[in-house]
Design an enzyme around this catalytic site. Structure first.
Site, PDB file in Angstrom:
ATOM      1  CD  GLU A   5     -43.166  -4.632  27.157  1.00 60.37           C
ATOM      2  OE1 GLU A   5     -43.899  -5.177  25.924  1.00 60.37           O
ATOM      3  OE2 GLU A   5     -43.191  -3.114  27.327  1.00 60.37           O
ATOM      4  CG  ASP A  61     -50.371  -4.757  25.764  1.00 59.83           C
ATOM      5  OD1 ASP A  61     -51.146  -4.575  24.608  1.00 59.83           O
ATOM      6  OD2 ASP A  61     -48.772  -5.136  25.921  1.00 59.83           O
TER       7      ASP A  61
END
Length: 395
Positions: A150, A166
């Protein structure tokens, strides 16, 4: 739709940035940050399969969602359908093993995905992009080896992370080069760390998080929240610790100091009627939390929701970190600054414990608010010259 992993960058939620809700303010070097910067991807994976790279996110100048090509040119997503329709092929051919490839990153808040061997399946609904959710056994990406970083690039610079919020999967490291030529990196595993994560999860009794290919080769380990959803670990796996915390603070006070740079801002938590009420220095109740379940703890959401405000969100982030690190019983002053105290209880977030233990610098995003106390795998520079992503060996 999937749930974005949450990364707090200088106290601002990247999830909010990605949604176009806010951006970082200007910095003294704002005029030095160009419209795009180079991202050099190095393939040191030791694997012969083709690599595909995707740069997906929100264009910060307009709030549009879309993808960027290798030159950094933005392409908005077309309108999707219900049921979801195939997204345009946003893939960029990545470097072969031992090679590098440089692409351009625009002022985006989003994700750099990479897959090995097969392209990722992306689809569009009327609400936007459907990203992989491999905790769902019917997800078309279930047997594809992929991962992502990210990042946010804006006038205040570049923030880029290595995230396991995740899942833990194909190993990679990220970096950023400053104007003076210094390079900061994070996300690199210790030698043997990739295999050690899987073996230690099995030893801890959390092997149900691991998803394998049909031939038995590990593809990834789901984070424990997703593992509960997929049935890999029991839904009540943290209940014993949660109950002990609630019992303890029924007769004693939990003091939360959520801002490292504001040591006089404190909140005081006591449990009454199964609710933990937090008061300020004047004794006024500022927010309250029902006793969370394991999923709320692992995901730092639901009963531990953390809005991007100055009171509930910061308290919730601190509580979430204390639950995942199992420090709430041993230290009534949170956050605990000493990582030697983390994950010491038998009931803890073993996934995060194991990943942190296998990182070369000890930094990881093992859960959403692993940045509490600056234990996250994130690098930042206000005047970035170049970003890096290295696909690491599978050993």
């Amino acid at each position: 739709m999937f749930r974005l992993s949450k990364v707090f960058l200088s106290g601002v939620s990247a999830m909010a940035v990605a949604a176009g809700l806010m951006v970082f303010g200007p910095s003294p070097s704002a005029e030095a940050v160009p419209a795009t910067i180079p991202l050099t991807i190095k393939n040191s994976s030791g694997r012969s399969e083709p690599v595909y790279v995707y740069n997906l996110g929100t264009l910060l100048t307009t709030g549009q969602q879309g993808w960027a090509d290798a030159n950094g040119t933005f392409h908005p997503w077309p309108v999707g359908g219900n049921p979801p329709t195939p997204a345009p092929d946003a893939s960029i051919t990545g470097p072969a093993n031992g090679q590098t490839k440089t692409i351009r990153m625009p002022k985006f808040s989003g994700r750099i995905y990479f897959s090995i061997g097969q392209k990722i399946v992306f689809k569009l609904t009327t609400g936007g992009l459907v990203q992989p959710a491999v905790q769902n056994p019917a997800d078309p990406n279930r047997n594809i080896l992929f991962n992502w970083s990210e990042y946010t690039l804006n006038d205040a610079g570049l923030w880029i992370n290595s995230t396991q919020v995740d899942m833990f999967s194909a190993p990679y490291a990220v970096g950023v080069k400053a104007a003076n030529g210094a390079v900061s990196t994070t996300g690199r595993l210790k030698p043997g760390g990739y295999n050690a994560v899987f073996s230690q999860l099995r030893s801890a009794g959390w092997g149900g998080l691991i998803q394998n290919r049909p031939d038995g080769t590990p593809l990834r380990a789901l984070s424990p929240g997703h593992g509960i959803e997929a049935g890999g670990i029991p839904a009540g796996v943290m209940n014993d610790y949660i109950n002990r915390v609630w019992n303890k603070y029924g007769s004693s006070t939990l003091t939360v100091t959520p801002f490292a740079n504001q040591p006089n801002t404190k909140y005081y938590g006591r449990v009454s009627g199964n609710v933990m009420n937090f008061t300020n220095g004047s004794g006024a109740v500022v927010t309250s939390f029902q006793k969370p379940d394991s999923d709320s703890v692992f995901g730092c959401y639901k009963l531990l929701d953390a809005p991007n405000d100055q009171v509930r969100g910061p308290i919730s982030r601190t509580l979430c970190a204390g639950f995942n690190r199992s420090t709430l019983l041993t230290n009534p002053g949170q956050p605990d600054p000493n990582n030697a105290n983390f994950y010491r209880d038998a009931v803890t977030n073993h996934y995060s414990r194991i990943i942190h233990g296998q990182m070369a610098d000890g930094k990881a995003y093992g859960f959403a608010f692993d940045d509490v106390g600056a234990h996250e795998s994130l690098v930042h520079d206000g005047n970035p010259q170049e970003a890096f992503m290295t696909l690491e060996p599978f050993n």
